[in-house]
Motif scaffolding. Structure first.
Motif, PDB file in Angstrom:
ATOM      1  N   GLU A 177       0.863  -1.190   0.000  1.00 11.91           N
ATOM      2  CA  GLU A 177       0.000   0.000   0.000  1.00 11.91           C
ATOM      3  C   GLU A 177       0.893   1.231   0.000  1.00 11.91           C
ATOM      4  N   ASP A 178       0.765   2.031  -1.023  1.00 11.36           N
ATOM      5  CA  ASP A 178       1.557   3.259  -1.141  1.00 11.36           C
ATOM      6  C   ASP A 178       3.046   2.995  -0.940  1.00 11.36           C
ATOM      7  N   GLY A 179       3.553   1.976  -1.591  1.00 13.22           N
ATOM      8  CA  GLY A 179       4.988   1.700  -1.561  1.00 13.22           C
ATOM      9  C   GLY A 179       5.493   1.019  -0.294  1.00 13.22           C
ATOM     10  N   LYS A 180       4.594   0.767   0.654  1.00  5.39           N
ATOM     11  CA  LYS A 180       5.001   0.102   1.904  1.00  5.39           C
ATOM     12  C   LYS A 180       4.312  -1.245   2.034  1.00  5.39           C
ATOM     13  N   LEU A 181       4.965  -2.154   2.731  1.00  6.65           N
ATOM     14  CA  LEU A 181       4.346  -3.443   3.021  1.00  6.65           C
ATOM     15  C   LEU A 181       3.477  -3.310   4.260  1.00  6.65           C
ATOM     16  N   LYS A 182       2.409  -4.090   4.264  1.00  7.28           N
ATOM     17  CA  LYS A 182       1.468  -4.016   5.372  1.00  7.28           C
ATOM     18  C   LYS A 182       0.835  -5.386   5.542  1.00  7.28           C
ATOM     19  N   VAL A 183       0.469  -5.746   6.755  1.00  8.24           N
ATOM     20  CA  VAL A 183      -0.247  -7.007   7.008  1.00  8.24           C
ATOM     21  C   VAL A 183      -1.693  -6.667   7.334  1.00  8.24           C
ATOM     22  N   ILE A 184      -2.612  -7.363   6.680  1.00  2.00           N
ATOM     23  CA  ILE A 184      -4.034  -7.193   7.021  1.00  2.00           C
ATOM     24  C   ILE A 184      -4.661  -8.578   7.173  1.00  2.00           C
ATOM     25  N   LYS A 185      -5.835  -8.597   7.804  1.00  2.00           N
ATOM     26  CA  LYS A 185      -6.605  -9.843   7.822  1.00  2.00           C
ATOM     27  C   LYS A 185      -7.979  -9.538   7.249  1.00  2.00           C
ATOM     28  N   THR A 186      -8.581 -10.537   6.605  1.00  3.35           N
ATOM     29  CA  THR A 186      -9.915 -10.359   6.040  1.00  3.35           C
ATOM     30  C   THR A 186     -10.800 -11.517   6.496  1.00  3.35           C
ATOM     31  N   SER A 187     -12.109 -11.237   6.575  1.00  6.13           N
ATOM     32  CA  SER A 187     -13.069 -12.253   7.018  1.00  6.13           C
ATOM     33  C   SER A 187     -13.666 -12.996   5.839  1.00  6.13           C
ATOM     34  N   ASN A 188     -13.958 -14.242   6.064  1.00  9.09           N
ATOM     35  CA  ASN A 188     -14.675 -15.054   5.071  1.00  9.09           C
ATOM     36  C   ASN A 188     -14.011 -14.963   3.704  1.00  9.09           C
ATOM     37  N   ALA A 189     -14.714 -14.391   2.697  1.00 12.94           N
ATOM     38  CA  ALA A 189     -14.137 -14.352   1.339  1.00 12.94           C
ATOM     39  C   ALA A 189     -13.487 -13.004   1.030  1.00 12.94           C
ATOM     40  N   ASP A 190     -13.515 -12.066   1.966  1.00 16.25           N
ATOM     41  CA  ASP A 190     -13.032 -10.718   1.641  1.00 16.25           C
ATOM     42  C   ASP A 190     -11.591 -10.742   1.164  1.00 16.25           C
ATOM     43  N   THR A 191     -11.293  -9.852   0.221  1.00 17.47           N
ATOM     44  CA  THR A 191     -10.025  -9.917  -0.491  1.00 17.47           C
ATOM     45  C   THR A 191      -9.464  -8.509  -0.696  1.00 17.47           C
ATOM     46  N   PRO A 192      -8.150  -8.332  -0.586  1.00 16.92           N
ATOM     47  CA  PRO A 192      -7.586  -6.977  -0.676  1.00 16.92           C
ATOM     48  C   PRO A 192      -7.755  -6.314  -2.034  1.00 16.92           C
ATOM     49  N   ILE A 193      -8.071  -7.093  -3.073  1.00 15.03           N
ATOM     50  CA  ILE A 193      -8.176  -6.458  -4.400  1.00 15.03           C
ATOM     51  C   ILE A 193      -9.380  -5.530  -4.509  1.00 15.03           C
ATOM     52  N   THR A 194     -10.300  -5.610  -3.553  1.00 15.84           N
ATOM     53  CA  THR A 194     -11.420  -4.657  -3.572  1.00 15.84           C
ATOM     54  C   THR A 194     -11.151  -3.488  -2.624  1.00 15.84           C
ATOM     55  N   MET A 195      -9.954  -3.459  -2.043  1.00 18.03           N
ATOM     56  CA  MET A 195      -9.642  -2.427  -1.037  1.00 18.03           C
ATOM     57  C   MET A 195      -8.529  -1.503  -1.510  1.00 18.03           C
ATOM     58  N   GLY A 196      -8.193  -1.564  -2.781  1.00 24.77           N
ATOM     59  CA  GLY A 196      -7.119  -0.716  -3.301  1.00 24.77           C
ATOM     60  C   GLY A 196      -5.733  -1.171  -2.861  1.00 24.77           C
ATOM     61  N   LEU A 197      -5.614  -2.429  -2.468  1.00 22.61           N
ATOM     62  CA  LEU A 197      -4.327  -2.955  -2.000  1.00 22.61           C
ATOM     63  C   LEU A 197      -3.834  -4.015  -2.980  1.00 22.61           C
ATOM     64  N   LYS A 198      -2.514  -4.124  -3.088  1.00 17.10           N
ATOM     65  CA  LYS A 198      -1.956  -5.161  -3.952  1.00 17.10           C
ATOM     66  C   LYS A 198      -1.501  -6.338  -3.086  1.00 17.10           C
ATOM     67  N   PRO A 199      -2.153  -7.503  -3.227  1.00 16.31           N
ATOM     68  CA  PRO A 199      -1.739  -8.648  -2.399  1.00 16.31           C
ATOM     69  C   PRO A 199      -0.406  -9.228  -2.867  1.00 16.31           C
ATOM     70  N   LEU A 200       0.420  -9.648  -1.890  1.00 11.41           N
ATOM     71  CA  LEU A 200       1.715 -10.265  -2.207  1.00 11.41           C
ATOM     72  C   LEU A 200       1.758 -11.717  -1.772  1.00 11.41           C
ATOM     73  N   ILE A 201       1.170 -12.011  -0.614  1.00  9.69           N
ATOM     74  CA  ILE A 201       1.178 -13.364  -0.022  1.00  9.69           C
ATOM     75  C   ILE A 201      -0.107 -13.507   0.790  1.00  9.69           C
TER      76      ILE A 201
END
Ligand code: FE
Length: 241
Positions: A177-201
């Motif tokens: 996110e904005d050139g920095k790495l970040k850890v997030i958690k999502t519930s059920n099927a939620d996915t970072p691609i709908t949150m403006g984030l680029k998933p790495l792992i």
């Protein structure tokens, strides 16, 4: 699964590889009065992208039994459900990510969102692991872990904690996110691609991902993922992509 070439999932392939047969089938069986209606054909099983390694390749950290069920039953069912929902609709021709983004946040499309996002999340998860993976990365990712978390050890702590404390079913992710790495958690099927984030792992922390091998010991599963399976070259590729 043996002998498969390791391939990167093409998101386009999700749709291309999923023969959509329900509409054709319906046409065949609703032809009352037609003189020569073709006999009904079995609905073809939609095809997932292949696993990037044989199903026994992650043992003993993830057993062949777990991986076969997880990929062959859970992941496949999400795909089957999604295909049923989009057959005959304009979404049929869309790339998977576009289907997910279009359905996100719409209560009347929650079923489609959940199944499509789970198709995406699981393919991402298979690629987040590799036999002989895990441990401390080198190169650009290592420098970014230091810059964003203060070092690899701190990243392990933050990622483990997110995966462990996701209440109920869900996922933990390393994202950009904005050139920095970040850890997030999502519930059920939620996915970072709908949150403006680029998933790495990502790591799947639904119970079906680990229960056969670890029962309730989610922490042991997370530790094995980080130390023995994590595919840092996939993260590098996503960073560059
Ligand atoms: Fe899963």
């Amino acid at each position: 699964m043996k002998g498969q070439k390791p391939t990167q999932p093409s998101r386009r392939k999700f749709i291309v590889q999923a023969p959509i047969g329900a509409a054709a089938l319906a046409a065949g069986i609703t032809g009352a009065g037609a003189t020569a209606a073709p006999p009904p054909q079995p609905t073809p099983t939609p095809t997932l992208p292949p696993l990037p390694y044989p199903p026994a390749a992650l043992a003993p950290y993830i057993s062949e039994n777990t991986l076969s069920f997880h990929y062959g039953k859970h992941h496949q069912t999400y795909l089957n459900n999604m295909v049923k929902m989009i057959t005959g609709t304009p979404s049929e021709k869309l790339p998977l990510e576009q289907i997910i983004r279009a359905a996100a946040g719409k209560p009347d499309q929650a079923g489609l969102f959940n199944n499509a996002a789970q198709v995406y999340n699981h393919t991402f998860f298979w690629n987040s692991m590799k036999p002989g993976g895990g441990g401390e990365p080198q190169g650009k990712i290592a420098a970014m872990l230091t810059d964003s978390f203060g070092g690899y050890g701190k990243f392990v702590e933050v990622f483990s904690n997110a995966a462990l404390t996701q209440f109920g079913s869900g996922w933990a992710w390393l994202v950009l996110e904005d050139g920095k790495l970040k850890v997030i958690k999502t519930s059920n099927a939620d996915t970072p691609i709908t949150m403006g984030l680029k998933p790495l792992i990502t790591i799947d922390v639904w119970e079906h991902a680990y229960y056969l091998d670890y029962q309730n010991r989610r922490a042991d599963y997370i530790k094995a993922f980080i130390e023995k399976l994590l595919n840092w070259s996939f993260a590098e590729k996503n960073l560059a992509g």
